[in-house]
Scaffold this active site. Sequence first.
Site, PDB file in Angstrom:
ATOM      1  N   ASP A  91       0.845  -1.197   0.000  1.00  0.00           N
ATOM      2  CA  ASP A  91       0.000   0.000   0.000  1.00  0.00           C
ATOM      3  C   ASP A  91       0.883   1.250   0.000  1.00  0.00           C
ATOM      4  OD1 ASP A  91      -2.346   1.824   0.826  1.00  0.00           O
ATOM      5  OD2 ASP A  91      -3.283  -0.150   0.812  1.00  0.00           O
ATOM      6  N   HIS A 132      -3.422   6.116   3.137  1.00  0.00           N
ATOM      7  CA  HIS A 132      -4.267   4.953   2.833  1.00  0.00           C
ATOM      8  C   HIS A 132      -3.769   3.693   3.524  1.00  0.00           C
ATOM      9  CE1 HIS A 132      -6.046   1.841   0.100  1.00  0.00           C
ATOM     10  NE2 HIS A 132      -7.016   2.723  -0.047  1.00  0.00           N
ATOM     11  N   ASN A 145     -14.233   0.116  -6.841  1.00  0.00           N
ATOM     12  CA  ASN A 145     -15.358   0.964  -6.445  1.00  0.00           C
ATOM     13  C   ASN A 145     -16.109   1.525  -7.644  1.00  0.00           C
ATOM     14  OD1 ASN A 145     -14.548   0.549  -3.820  1.00  0.00           O
ATOM     15  ND2 ASN A 145     -13.459   2.489  -3.671  1.00  0.00           N
ATOM     16  N   SER A 197     -11.391  -0.912  -0.575  1.00  0.00           N
ATOM     17  CA  SER A 197     -10.073  -0.896   0.068  1.00  0.00           C
ATOM     18  C   SER A 197     -10.186  -1.139   1.557  1.00  0.00           C
ATOM     19  CB  SER A 197      -9.386   0.451  -0.149  1.00  0.00           C
ATOM     20  OG  SER A 197      -8.773   0.529  -1.394  1.00  0.00           O
TER      21      SER A 197
END
Length: 497
Positions: free
Chosen positions: A84, A120, A226, A330
């Site tokens: 990430d 994130h 998404n 996520s």
Amino acid sequence: MSVLPCSVNLVGGVVNKVFTLINAVTGTLNIGDVIALSNKPNVTYISLDRAIGATLDYSASGVNAPVAWTAGWDGTGVGVAIIDSGIDSHADLLARRAQRSRVVYREKFVGASENDDFGHGTHVAGIVAGNGSASDVPGSSHVLRGIAPNANLLDLHVLDQNGSSNDSAVIAAIQTAVNLRNRYNVRVINLSLGRPIYESCSLDPLCQAAEAAWSEGVVVVAAAGNLGRNGYSTVLSPGNSPHAITVGAMKTIETFTPSDDQIASYSSKGPTYIDMTVKPDIVAPGNLVVSLLAPGSTLARAYPGNVVGSSYYSLRPSGAPQYMRLSGTSMATPVVSGTVALMLQKDPFLTPDIVKARLMKTARKTFPSSSTAVDPLTGESYTSFYDLFTVGAGYIDAGAALADHELALLSSVSPSAIYDPASQKGRLVLPLISNWKWFPQWSITAVWGNTVIPNGNIWNASNVWSSSGDWGTSIVWGTGGPTGSSIVWGTGGNGEQ
């Protein structure tokens, strides 16, 4: 990116990195040399090094995690690789007794700072393994604990301050996670990131890296994406990997009981583009999730209203904010990764295929036929149908998965789907190596259930097949519509009500 045997020669180009995990290299060469390279006998496929983007309290209760904690399972000893934007130092990621960091390994694969500049990865890490210590104060109304609150984490930093990266960085990180599996007991890889699908999974280097990690005994958990508001066939790579556990997002409606939860309208739907693989495999809480804040990060600065102060959990608020609220698949993906860590702590000898089969079979399968969500920013409404291309095998139940003792002797590869225009019905195609094909306890009905395959017809919603023909347009990828590229990885503000 070209797939080569041991001998590497890019016809005047420069080799940047050699990948042993998928027998490939990444390199730079002139456009005019591509044809000459493709004609070499030891080159099987050439792919661009494509761009990739980044994709609690109610979450833990929603998936029945407290049942596992009561039984003593908290992820101790299991390593989860977070591929990430980095993981900031946070009190919730310390071991409670020794006060040492449970981030046991760090490595950067992009030219970024040591911190999580995007914000994130820290949020994702907290959902997997935050222990809630910063919110565990006298009289706390919300102890913000992750799913496996004592698991170890590997910080494999691939996203920059804007949440961007490329295939080669992610593949290098996956390869590192596999190489470190014995040293840190790396049993799970969390991929809360993705990009559009351009070719079959059998050719896609990113997808192939996920498949290779699975074959090495590491469970790969990937976000679906998404883009669900744009219709079906909107799952991203590497979520199209048939072996990986691909995760869609549910809304907890900010209640502790899962009975009123609904699918998030933005959660990407299957079947996958080109291969028509049935995805997602499972759904988990991912909307308006409160998890760890990386102070000063891009997300914290872009969405200050999503920063959660201590008044959220304490009657006597004080100190700097420690948490943030984000939405997206996520955020759902690390819920599953944390659950996998609990399962592997309890039974270290489980294979990735057994883990996937148990998670899917024990998932809750009671849903409404449809639900409608309203975008809080635009006021536009979106209706979702609860078919297997939307919710997969169901809503994850950590307690039930831990209680299951069935063995899956073959592969838990996700099946593909075909459509018969004459009968206007679809059916699943089960690989010969599939558990679903040969064992009654893993039958289609047992794993996916009757509610998501009504009357034996997998094409429940009338527009499933037609929408797949539009794949690859700007509408499908949400760059011009209500989903928007900025919300692809759960970074787009307030989420869905």
